[in-house]
Write a protein that holds these residues in place. Structure first.
Motif, PDB file in Angstrom:
ATOM      1  N   LEU A 192       0.925  -1.377  -0.156  1.00 10.99           N
ATOM      2  CA  LEU A 192       0.005   0.016   0.048  1.00 10.99           C
ATOM      3  C   LEU A 192       1.084   1.192   0.086  1.00 10.99           C
ATOM      4  O   LEU A 192       0.611   2.194  -0.521  1.00 10.99           O
ATOM      5  CB  LEU A 192      -0.795  -0.045   1.360  1.00 10.99           C
ATOM      6  CG  LEU A 192      -1.986  -1.051   0.983  1.00 10.99           C
ATOM      7  CD1 LEU A 192      -2.672  -1.299   2.633  1.00 10.99           C
ATOM      8  CD2 LEU A 192      -2.938  -0.618   0.176  1.00 10.99           C
ATOM      9  N   ASP A 193       2.088   1.110   0.785  1.00  7.61           N
ATOM     10  CA  ASP A 193       2.727   2.322   0.714  1.00  7.61           C
ATOM     11  C   ASP A 193       3.322   2.781  -0.701  1.00  7.61           C
ATOM     12  O   ASP A 193       3.577   3.963  -0.914  1.00  7.61           O
ATOM     13  CB  ASP A 193       3.993   2.015   1.605  1.00  7.61           C
ATOM     14  CG  ASP A 193       3.699   1.952   3.112  1.00  7.61           C
ATOM     15  OD1 ASP A 193       2.515   2.421   3.409  1.00  7.61           O
ATOM     16  OD2 ASP A 193       4.052   1.324   3.817  1.00  7.61           O
ATOM     17  N   ILE A 194       3.590   1.950  -1.634  1.00  2.00           N
ATOM     18  CA  ILE A 194       4.301   2.232  -2.732  1.00  2.00           C
ATOM     19  C   ILE A 194       2.987   2.490  -3.843  1.00  2.00           C
ATOM     20  O   ILE A 194       3.753   2.674  -5.117  1.00  2.00           O
ATOM     21  CB  ILE A 194       5.379   1.310  -3.233  1.00  2.00           C
ATOM     22  CG1 ILE A 194       4.543  -0.159  -3.596  1.00  2.00           C
ATOM     23  CG2 ILE A 194       6.360   1.316  -2.190  1.00  2.00           C
ATOM     24  CD1 ILE A 194       5.884  -1.101  -3.757  1.00  2.00           C
ATOM     25  N   LEU A 195       2.016   1.875  -3.897  1.00  2.00           N
ATOM     26  CA  LEU A 195       1.162   1.996  -4.540  1.00  2.00           C
ATOM     27  C   LEU A 195       0.420   3.378  -5.110  1.00  2.00           C
ATOM     28  O   LEU A 195       0.180   4.015  -4.278  1.00  2.00           O
ATOM     29  CB  LEU A 195      -0.095   1.103  -4.386  1.00  2.00           C
ATOM     30  CG  LEU A 195      -1.089   0.625  -5.489  1.00  2.00           C
ATOM     31  CD1 LEU A 195      -0.443  -0.069  -6.521  1.00  2.00           C
ATOM     32  CD2 LEU A 195      -2.388  -0.359  -4.811  1.00  2.00           C
ATOM     33  N   VAL A 196       0.623   3.786  -6.427  1.00  2.00           N
ATOM     34  CA  VAL A 196       0.142   5.268  -6.919  1.00  2.00           C
ATOM     35  C   VAL A 196      -0.904   4.976  -8.038  1.00  2.00           C
ATOM     36  O   VAL A 196      -0.757   3.862  -8.737  1.00  2.00           O
ATOM     37  CB  VAL A 196       1.185   5.834  -7.167  1.00  2.00           C
ATOM     38  CG1 VAL A 196       2.101   6.448  -5.993  1.00  2.00           C
ATOM     39  CG2 VAL A 196       2.082   5.327  -8.460  1.00  2.00           C
ATOM     40  N   GLU A 197      -1.699   5.922  -8.336  1.00  2.00           N
ATOM     41  CA  GLU A 197      -2.538   5.960  -9.387  1.00  2.00           C
ATOM     42  C   GLU A 197      -1.802   6.407 -10.838  1.00  2.00           C
ATOM     43  O   GLU A 197      -0.841   7.083 -10.568  1.00  2.00           O
ATOM     44  CB  GLU A 197      -3.706   6.902  -9.437  1.00  2.00           C
ATOM     45  CG  GLU A 197      -4.525   6.495  -7.969  1.00  2.00           C
ATOM     46  CD  GLU A 197      -5.475   7.641  -7.758  1.00  2.00           C
ATOM     47  OE1 GLU A 197      -6.972   7.256  -7.624  1.00  2.00           O
ATOM     48  OE2 GLU A 197      -5.161   8.798  -7.669  1.00  2.00           O
ATOM     49  N   GLY A 198      -2.331   5.945 -11.925  1.00  2.00           N
ATOM     50  CA  GLY A 198      -1.760   6.565 -13.064  1.00  2.00           C
ATOM     51  C   GLY A 198      -2.797   7.442 -13.796  1.00  2.00           C
ATOM     52  O   GLY A 198      -3.793   7.786 -13.392  1.00  2.00           O
TER      53      GLY A 198
END
Length: 622
Positions: free
Chosen positions: A539-545
């Motif tokens: 969760l800490d590294i997940l980002v939207e595109g």
């Protein structure tokens, strides 16, 4: 039963690579061997004459039935056994010599295919030597039999056939020959059987649209129930391969009402449901396969071996994993291993269910179902190699096996003997499959902090200049830059992340994170973290595109990770975000699960699921 005489009747052409193997398997079971040669230019007839004086020439007319019938006319025994040169008969108990008294007998045939599996079908291969039993059909010829008026049985011996392996198809140019014969036969006689065979040939050549058209013509004129079932199954398979899963499911459901005991239909329908994330419907299909396998296997004249047992258990395990029930999945795979203890695919799936399992736990889990003799150590080590799992080191050392080639590279790499890794790579660098060592060379560079091996061997991997530049930057810890990664580099990135997770090299993963400058790279990393149980890190590294389709996957992954750590409300939020992009069964079903005892919300979600296509039996019967 009284002993009766048997003539082995074969037609051959250029079979020196396999004829001796076939004749060795059958010579002790028959009283006479008849070989009809249709134009060999190799040593086929020389080999045949070592086993029989009954070797005849027959001018080839592209008609298999004519050649087979000529062979039967030379036979003098009471019964005919028909084999092809690329087959062997397995009859360890001498069933054939025990005596025959029926009109004809089916023998089960195991058709080996390149996936490592085999297709099973039963065919009349032993029959009385009487004029009424003569072959018909230019290709895929068969003797006309009547199951209602003639006495028949199923012999417990079986035949192994490897003629469908791609190397053998190419060796004899079978595809062009078969297509030529089938098109001619269908033009002359547009029967359901000829259309079916033509469709099957198109499918072998991956020409699924053309196959679909002729299979529809076959079904339109089919009269026999057993052929109709096979035609429908092939139509469903064509639709599956064409990714027309909604149509495949609709047809499959209707067909199962007509043929409720079809193993292949149920198995294939389960695959279709998995493609559209209908987990519970898929589960019911694979459970039905197991039930059919126990109760009605004899009714299936043609089916994929294992679809009624270990393959169904493996797919059932997949549905349990999608439903976040790893313990049930593990139990299914253990049950499958009891049936096929040396099956590398099942062993590999079992390891994938628990990617971070310890050596001690794996041994204790396997001990009840998989006593580790040398053959099973080899199978297990092969599975660990395919998964690039560091447990390969302990299993190689506990088995006292000596490993070479790619397995040795991975063994020394995971053991930390980097000099030996370099030595093995130098031995392999001029081999055709050296490209497969790219991931080993890159992992070596990361673990050792030395990229010299990559620099020396980079020309061997067929990489573009941009790919080489990016990988050099990664290995030398250069300044990370935004880059549109190729599909090849994305696969490499995923494998490096997984390797480092297996090896618990978390400090290197921290360094790699600096190079995950694009949302897709972070997603790949996050997805691997979730697979290994590192949910908060994911969760800490997940980002939207920038794109909705990508964000749909991001929201689902975030929801899954939040669900795993017990943050139900946050998980529901992200599933709702995903549903705004794609109102899928996957998200609606997972939300339904999360609402637990909230009957009102569950009913609302069931109503939403009922609106989806394709139709879900599970939703509508809940």
């Amino acid at each position: 039963m009284n002993n009766v005489t048997i003539s082995l009747c074969m037609i051959v052409k250029d079979e020196e690579h396999c004829l001796e193997r076939c004749l060795e398997s059958a010579k002790h079971l028959v009283d006479e061997i008849i070989i009809v040669d249709t134009g060999s230019t190799d040593r086929t007839k020389h080999i045949a004459r070592r086993y029989t004086d009954n070797v005849y020439d027959f001018e080839w007319t592209e008609n298999f039935a004519a050649a087979r019938n000529y062979a039967i006319e030379q036979a003098s025994s009471a019964y005919i056994l028909q084999l092809d040169a690329d087959e062997i008969i397995i009859d360890n108990d001498n069933i054939l010599k025990a005596g025959l008294d029926k009109d004809f007998y089916h023998i089960t045939i195991h058709n080996n295919v390149d996936s490592g599996q085999f297709i099973v079908h039963q065919f009349a291969r032993v029959f009385k030597n009487t004029p009424k039993y003569r072959y018909v059909g230019e290709l895929h010829e068969q003797i006309p039999v009547n199951y209602d008026t003639e006495e028949w049985g199923l012999l417990p011996c079986y035949i192994e056939h490897d003629g469908y392996l791609q190397r053998n198809v190419q060796l004899k140019d079978k595809s062009n020959r078969n297509m030529r014969i089938l098109k001619k036969a269908t033009a002359q006689n547009p029967s359901a059987f000829n259309y079916f065979n033509l469709g099957a040939q198109y499918m072998q050549e991956n020409r699924y649209l053309e196959a679909l058209e002729v299979l529809k013509k076959s079904y339109a004129s089919v009269e026999h129930n057993d052929l109709a079932q096979r035609v429908v199954c092939q139509i469903v398979k064509c639709l599956y391969e064409l990714k027309r899963w909604d149509e495949a499911i609709q047809l499959g459901v209707d067909a199962l009402r007509l043929y409720p005991n079809s193993i292949d239909l149920s198995f294939l329908l389960g695959h279709c449901y998995l493609e559209v994330h209908y987990v519970r419907d898929a589960e019911k299909c694979f459970e039905r396969c197991l039930t059919i396998g126990n109760n009605a296997k004899a009714e299936n004249l043609v089916y994929q071996a294992g679809a009624e047992s270990y393959l169904a258990l493996a797919k059932l395990a997949e549905t349990y994993m999608l439903d976040d029930e790893p313990d049930k999945a593990y139990t299914c795979l253990q049950d499958a291993l009891l049936l096929v203890p040396d099956n590398k695919m099942i062993t590999q799936l079992l390891l994938e269910v628990r990617p971070n399992i310890s050596y001690e736990e794996l041994q204790s889990k396997l001990a009840p179902v998989l006593p580790l003799n040398q053959q099973r150590y080899i199978s297990l080590i092969g599975a660990l190699y395919n998964l690039r799992n560091p447990l390969i080191v302990q299993f190689i050392e506990s088995s006292s096996l000596t490993v070479t080639g790619p397995t040795a590279v991975l063994y020394y790499l995971f053991k930390g003997d980097y000099e030996l890794v370099e030595q093995e790579l130098l031995k392999a660098k001029d081999k055709d499959n050296f490209k497969n060592h790219l991931k080993d060379v890159l992992l070596l560079g990361l673990l050792s902090g030395d990229c010299s091996v990559f620099q020396a061997m980079k020309s061997k991997f067929g990489l573009s200049q941009q790919e080489v530049k990016w990988l050099q930057q990664l290995l030398t810890q250069g300044e990370p830059k935004t880059s549109n990664l190729s599909s090849n580099l994305k696969l490499i990135w995923r494998q490096l992340v997984e390797d480092l997770l297996h090896l618990h090299k978390y400090e290197l993963l921290e360094k790699l994170l600096a190079y995950a400058v694009e949302p897709e790279m972070r997603y790949i990393m996050s997805e691997r973290f979730v697979a290994f149980g590192f949910y908060e890190a994911a969760l800490d590294i997940l980002v939207e595109g920038k794109h909705a389709a990508f964000n749909y996957d991001v929201y689902r992954l975030a929801a899954r990770a939040l669900e795993k750590i017990g943050h139900t409300s946050d998980s529901l939020f992200y599933y709702q975000q995903a549903i705004k992009i794609n109102r899928s069964m996957d998200c609606l079903y997972r939300m339904w699960n999360l609402f637990g005892d909230n009957i009102v919300e569950q009913q609302r979600l069931l109503q939403e699921m009922k609106k989806l296509q394709p139709y879900s039996d599970w939703v509508h019967s809940y």
